[in-house]
Write an enzyme that holds these catalytic residues in place. Structure first.
Site, mmCIF file in Angstrom:
data_model
loop_
_atom_site.group_PDB
_atom_site.id
_atom_site.type_symbol
_atom_site.label_atom_id
_atom_site.label_comp_id
_atom_site.label_asym_id
_atom_site.label_seq_id
_atom_site.Cartn_x
_atom_site.Cartn_y
_atom_site.Cartn_z
ATOM 1 N N HIS A 1 -13.274 56.163 16.513
ATOM 2 C CA HIS A 1 -12.719 55.532 17.611
ATOM 3 C C HIS A 1 -11.842 56.481 18.399
ATOM 4 C CE1 HIS A 1 -11.204 52.244 20.288
ATOM 5 N NE2 HIS A 1 -10.294 52.429 19.657
ATOM 6 N N ASP B 1 -18.751 53.252 16.327
ATOM 7 C CA ASP B 1 -17.210 52.742 16.620
ATOM 8 C C ASP B 1 -17.370 51.224 16.983
ATOM 9 O OD1 ASP B 1 -14.730 52.208 17.516
ATOM 10 O OD2 ASP B 1 -14.757 53.149 19.534
ATOM 11 N N SER C 1 -9.866 52.627 25.076
ATOM 12 C CA SER C 1 -9.797 51.423 24.173
ATOM 13 C C SER C 1 -8.956 50.334 24.978
ATOM 14 C CB SER C 1 -8.727 51.849 22.994
ATOM 15 O OG SER C 1 -8.748 50.750 21.815
#
Length: 401
Positions: A323, A286, A220
């Site tokens: 995610h 995602d 991320s």
């Protein structure tokens, strides 16, 4: 597998940009990617996000004990020694949710957050990996959508780290976190960038007579920072040994759920760098890897997984489960490509999926969000009272600028 890795490590680290290794996923590459994902997961497992704690925003565990405390010693094929903790801040509209301010009057720090670490493979791991691996791991956001909401910044020049050639531009928020410093702070008198580059340079010199690789990993936001970091290392030739007779060591970034980092010029500049390789892992449902959508593009190669195919996970899932990094690693363990059904080819405990989410089907009887400090760090004292002791401070507060 370990013996194969020692022989094939250059291929597995992207020597030919993983040509013919991704679909179907190579038998050695699958656990290799998971290994680096687990090293990124360690940044979440040690991070103290309890705002009631005096040490909110720091690592719970010391460098010496980090990998043992996050479960990366028992049964793990590759051992590393953590050599440096990395701290970051931001000067560009950083949201309150990014800086984990403690409610304690004696807070550990109010300006910086623990953002990752630098580590190096042990002698035994060097044999298994085929070289001495220098690793940089970057932490992602703890609250998944906070950066989508709060870091919606325009592109800005990347000249500070890449020079002006081609006028590459990158996300202003990511660059700020990577490069911000403040001489009045305890942990960010120099930026996260300088902390990492200085340590990588030191380790490259320390092991200059050995076969070396530099590997970057992150999830991320951590993947975005890892992208900048990998490009920065190459642009400033930190992978080059002082002994000119030795070739520069390869730099590889294994990135999970990475948002877009830069524009087309950024991509052109970094993809023209010899010995620099990016592998991005993207889970189809995602949304993070598609953000920001306008003016940005991807770098490197892409491994696509779809965790909705897993028979182990609740269906259809949601943003949090899609995610989550442990979900990604589960997906890598079982992906067979876009046209084939999911099947676990790596013996990896499915219970790990539920570390911080409720993603597994109820039939597997694994508690949701089971990864936590015992009793939230409350430890009973000899007189029977209880005290919050959720931080190992023997070396994790060490600042050696």
């Amino acid at each position: 597998m370990v013996g194969s890795v020692a022989q094939r490590w250059r291929l597995l680290s992207g020597q030919y940009n993983w040509k013919k290794l991704l679909n179907p996923l190579d038998k050695d590459l699958r656990p290799y990617i998971i290994h680096y994902g687990e090293m990124a997961q360690a940044t979440y497992d040690t991070f103290n996000s309890d705002k009631e704690s005096k040490y909110a925003g720091s690592s719970r565990y010391s460098r010496k004990n980090l990998f043992a405390m996050v479960g990366l010693t028992l049964g793990h094929p590759y051992r590393y020694t953590c050599t440096k903790y990395v701290y970051a801040m931001s000067r560009v509209g950083v949201p309150e949710s990014f800086i984990f301010k403690s409610s304690s009057k004696e807070a550990w720090c109010q300006q910086s957050n623990w953002m990752g670490y630098v580590a190096v493979a042990t002698d035994k791991a060097k044999v298994a990996l085929g070289r001495r691996d220098i690793l940089v791991a970057w932490r992602g956001t703890v609250q998944e959508l906070e950066w989508v909401k709060d870091f919606d910044f325009p592109l800005t020049s990347a000249a500070k780290i890449l020079g002006k050639e081609g006028n590459p531009q990158v996300h202003r928020g990511w660059l700020s976190i990577y490069t911000s410093d403040d001489p009045h702070t305890r942990f960010n008198k120099v930026s996260a960038r300088e902390q990492v580059l200085t340590e990588v340079k030191r380790l490259v010199e320390q092991f200059k007579n050995e076969e070396i690789s530099i590997t970057i990993t992150g999830h991320s936001l951590g993947a975005a920072l890892g992208t900048l970091n990998a490009a920065d290392i190459m642009a400033n030739v930190l992978n080059k040994r002082l002994d000119m007779s030795k070739k520069p060591c390869p730099v590889t970034a294994f990135l999970f759920a990475s948002p877009h980092v830069g524009d087309f010029q950024f991509r052109n500049v970094v993809q023209s760098m010899k010995n620099l390789h990016f592998l991005r892992v993207k889970n189809v449902p995602d949304i993070v890897p598609y953000y920001p959508m306008f003016g940005y593009t991807d770098v490197g190669e892409e491994l696509v997984i779809d965790t909705r195919k897993s028979n182990f996970l609740k269906s259809p899932g949601n943003f949090t489960t899609w995610h989550n990094l442990e979900t990604y690693l589960h997906g890598i363990a079982g992906t067979q490509g876009p046209q084939r059904a999911f099947h676990l080819d790596v013996k990896r405990d499915i219970a790990l999926v539920n570390k911080s989410i409720d993603g597994l089907k109820e039939e597997y009887m694994v508690p949701a969000s089971w990864w936590c400090e015992k009793n939230k760090g409350m430890v009973q004292q000899n007189d029977g009272s209880w005290k919050l002791e959720d931080h190992q401070n023997d070396d994790s507060e060490e600042v050696d600028y």
